[in-house]
Design a protein around this motif. Sequence first.
Motif, mmCIF file in Angstrom:
data_model
loop_
_atom_site.group_PDB
_atom_site.id
_atom_site.type_symbol
_atom_site.label_atom_id
_atom_site.label_comp_id
_atom_site.label_asym_id
_atom_site.label_seq_id
_atom_site.Cartn_x
_atom_site.Cartn_y
_atom_site.Cartn_z
ATOM 1 N N PRO A 109 -47.125 36.556 -16.268
ATOM 2 C CA PRO A 109 -46.932 36.320 -14.829
ATOM 3 C C PRO A 109 -47.622 35.039 -14.359
ATOM 4 C CG PRO A 109 -47.599 38.597 -15.238
ATOM 5 C CD PRO A 109 -47.769 37.855 -16.531
ATOM 6 N N GLY A 110 -48.799 34.748 -14.921
ATOM 7 C CA GLY A 110 -49.509 33.552 -14.518
ATOM 8 C C GLY A 110 -48.784 32.280 -14.911
ATOM 9 N N ALA A 111 -48.166 32.274 -16.083
ATOM 10 C CA ALA A 111 -47.391 31.115 -16.507
ATOM 11 C C ALA A 111 -46.220 30.886 -15.558
ATOM 12 C CB ALA A 111 -46.888 31.292 -17.937
ATOM 13 N N LEU A 112 -45.559 31.955 -15.156
ATOM 14 C CA LEU A 112 -44.432 31.819 -14.232
ATOM 15 C C LEU A 112 -44.899 31.303 -12.872
ATOM 16 C CD1 LEU A 112 -42.435 35.055 -15.118
ATOM 17 C CD2 LEU A 112 -42.002 32.725 -15.905
ATOM 18 N N ALA A 113 -46.096 31.722 -12.446
ATOM 19 C CA ALA A 113 -46.635 31.215 -11.181
ATOM 20 C C ALA A 113 -46.886 29.714 -11.262
ATOM 21 C CB ALA A 113 -47.927 31.956 -10.830
ATOM 22 N N VAL A 114 -47.394 29.245 -12.416
ATOM 23 C CA VAL A 114 -47.600 27.810 -12.605
ATOM 24 C C VAL A 114 -46.258 27.085 -12.596
ATOM 25 C CG1 VAL A 114 -48.351 26.071 -14.290
ATOM 26 C CG2 VAL A 114 -49.825 28.016 -13.763
ATOM 27 N N CYS A 115 -45.257 27.655 -13.255
ATOM 28 C CA CYS A 115 -43.921 27.052 -13.250
ATOM 29 C C CYS A 115 -43.393 26.899 -11.823
ATOM 30 C CB CYS A 115 -42.956 27.916 -14.052
ATOM 31 S SG CYS A 115 -43.059 27.725 -15.836
ATOM 32 N N ARG A 116 -43.565 27.925 -11.008
ATOM 33 C CA ARG A 116 -43.076 27.848 -9.627
ATOM 34 C C ARG A 116 -43.789 26.727 -8.870
ATOM 35 N NH1 ARG A 116 -43.746 33.498 -10.127
ATOM 36 N NH2 ARG A 116 -41.727 34.516 -10.491
#
Length: 259
Positions: A108-115
């Motif tokens: 989830p944290g990686a996806l937050a960085v992507c966003r």
Amino acid sequence: MTGEPRIGDVYGELLRDTLAVATGIGPRPLAGGRVPRPVIEIIERDDGLINGAPAAQYLDGPQEWQPHDHRAVDRVRGATLDIGVGAGRIALLLQERGVPVTGLDVSPGALAVCRRRGVRELVHGTVDEHAASGRRYDTFLLLGNNLGLLEGRERAPAFLAALAVMANPGAQVIAQGTDPYGTRDPVHTGYHEHNRRRGRLGGQLRLRLRYRELATPWFDYLVCSPDELADLVRGTPWHLADIDDRDAPYYLATLRLPG
């Protein structure tokens, strides 16, 4: 206090801090309470070997990529699933080129960085979970050594079957791997032999990632030769269409479905 790390979203935490160090925005690790500390990803192997790598590479722009990364993205066509999207470096370039790209990650944290970095289409989950979505793709990317997500002989058929469920006719998988067998380092050659005695592929790693007080659960990650990959693909819906080893020991493998 147990002396053991807490299980958590290692990848997400280290990418969040890496982005904070790079941009100067948000809480970030500081040396002496003042100077931004470089973020280091710790990779622990089950024989006790520990390596570290700067996490800043996950934010690298195209000018800092390896040649095989450029050749990989130049092969992309159609709707694309970037598996293990990480901080979104590949997806961002594909978006700029007008490619319809979806980033998939279990962090989830990686996806937050992507966003935060501007990746528009993201999915949280595994390839097995996403296969039930009904989405279809023309290209699947396993870059940044993510051929390793095949894990080994036991997992590879199911992983490739899940991709086939999501594939349009004639779809392709573009995967970057590393041939592990050129080394003479006894730390690695001994590990290869130990694996083979256990019935595993020589480069089948048992790892966990660590960052600060966090660790992932132990997991398998496959580093294999092109010949071993050909054996893993045999009997699946895919066929091994091409090996590009111009940057050996790194290589690009292209798998294809019938059109």
